[in-house]
Design an enzyme around this catalytic site. Structure first.
Site, PDB file in Angstrom:
ATOM      1  N   ASN A 220      10.402  13.595 101.286  1.00 26.52           N
ATOM      2  CA  ASN A 220       9.596  12.641 102.048  1.00 26.52           C
ATOM      3  C   ASN A 220      10.429  11.603 102.797  1.00 26.52           C
ATOM      4  O   ASN A 220       9.940  10.515 103.110  1.00 26.52           O
ATOM      5  CB  ASN A 220       8.591  11.923 101.123  1.00 26.52           C
ATOM      6  N   ARG A 221      11.676  11.942 103.070  1.00 22.79           N
ATOM      7  CA  ARG A 221      12.597  11.052 103.791  1.00 22.79           C
ATOM      8  C   ARG A 221      12.902   9.762 103.020  1.00 22.79           C
ATOM      9  O   ARG A 221      13.404   8.804 103.590  1.00 22.79           O
ATOM     10  CB  ARG A 221      12.050  10.694 105.192  1.00 22.79           C
ATOM     11  N   LEU A 222      12.617   9.749 101.736  1.00 23.67           N
ATOM     12  CA  LEU A 222      12.934   8.590 100.890  1.00 23.67           C
ATOM     13  C   LEU A 222      14.300   8.827 100.245  1.00 23.67           C
ATOM     14  O   LEU A 222      14.428   9.012  99.032  1.00 23.67           O
ATOM     15  CB  LEU A 222      11.832   8.375  99.844  1.00 23.67           C
TER      16      LEU A 222
END
Length: 211
Positions: free
Chosen positions: A189-191
């Protein structure tokens, strides 16, 4: 060409503060060894960023040849654009893009020339053809054709045919004396996980950064 739809999810194992080494060289050595063991092509390739006299940033790929507590070492022609940039502004940034492992490392610091002895030691370890190429190429200067470059190479072959190839006085190493190092691990999630080591009064401080 549709580039917006090109994406993938990062699913590698995460990075936590508890798993980090207390100082960045130990962490970098671990990740470098893992990159080598994973069979990454050119794991020592790093993008070197400098800034020229007009404020233009420049990037190129060079090879990391040594690292220790003193810094990260690479070699180049001292008359090249990168060297001219570093003479005016020694601040440099090196970036290791280990995409297959969903990892990046960013190194920031000041570049300084290494000793003649250390440059000579590395130069003598290079293949003879690479030694000759260092003499043949006036790095970053304009040339009319590849044939001209090859003719210069042949001329160096003849010039040094009778003995060893000496170290050019215009060629040698730089050391990036590190001040900041960031380790980036891709996450879902691009985290992503990002940790930055910063040198403060001789001590390394570690902070987590937002992705």
């Amino acid at each position: 060409m549709d580039l917006e739809s090109i994406r993938r999810e990062y699913i590698a194992e995460g990075l936590s503060r508890e798993r980090l080494a207390d100082e960045p060289l130990a962490q970098f050595e671990l990740w470098m060894q893992q990159a080598i063991d994973a069979g990454l092509k050119d794991p020592t390739a790093m993008t070197l960023a400098t800034v020229d006299a007009e404020g233009w940033p420049n990037q190129r790929i060079v090879l990391l040849k040594h690292f220790d507590e003193q810094g990260f070492v690479f070699f180049t022609n001292y008359a090249s654009n990168k060297s001219k940039d570093l003479e005016l502004n020694p601040k440099a940034c090196a970036h290791f893009p280990w995409h297959m492992m969903e990892r990046q490392v960013k190194v920031q610091g000041r570049a300084e020339k290494i000793s003649h002895t250390d440059s000579l030691r590395y130069f003598l370890s290079r293949p003879r053809e690479s030694q000759l190429a260092a003499w043949a190429s006036k790095q970053s200067h304009r040339i009319n054709s590849r044939q001209f470059l090859l003719s210069q190479f042949d001329a160096m072959k003849r010039k040094f045919a009778a003995g060893d190839v000496p170290l050019p006085d215009f060629w040698g190493g730089y050391r990036i004396v590190i001040e900041r190092v960031e380790f980036w691990q891709g996450r879902e999630n691009r985290l992503h996980d990002r940790f930055q080591y910063s040198l403060n009064e001789g001590q390394w401080q570690v902070e987590r950064l937002a992705p």
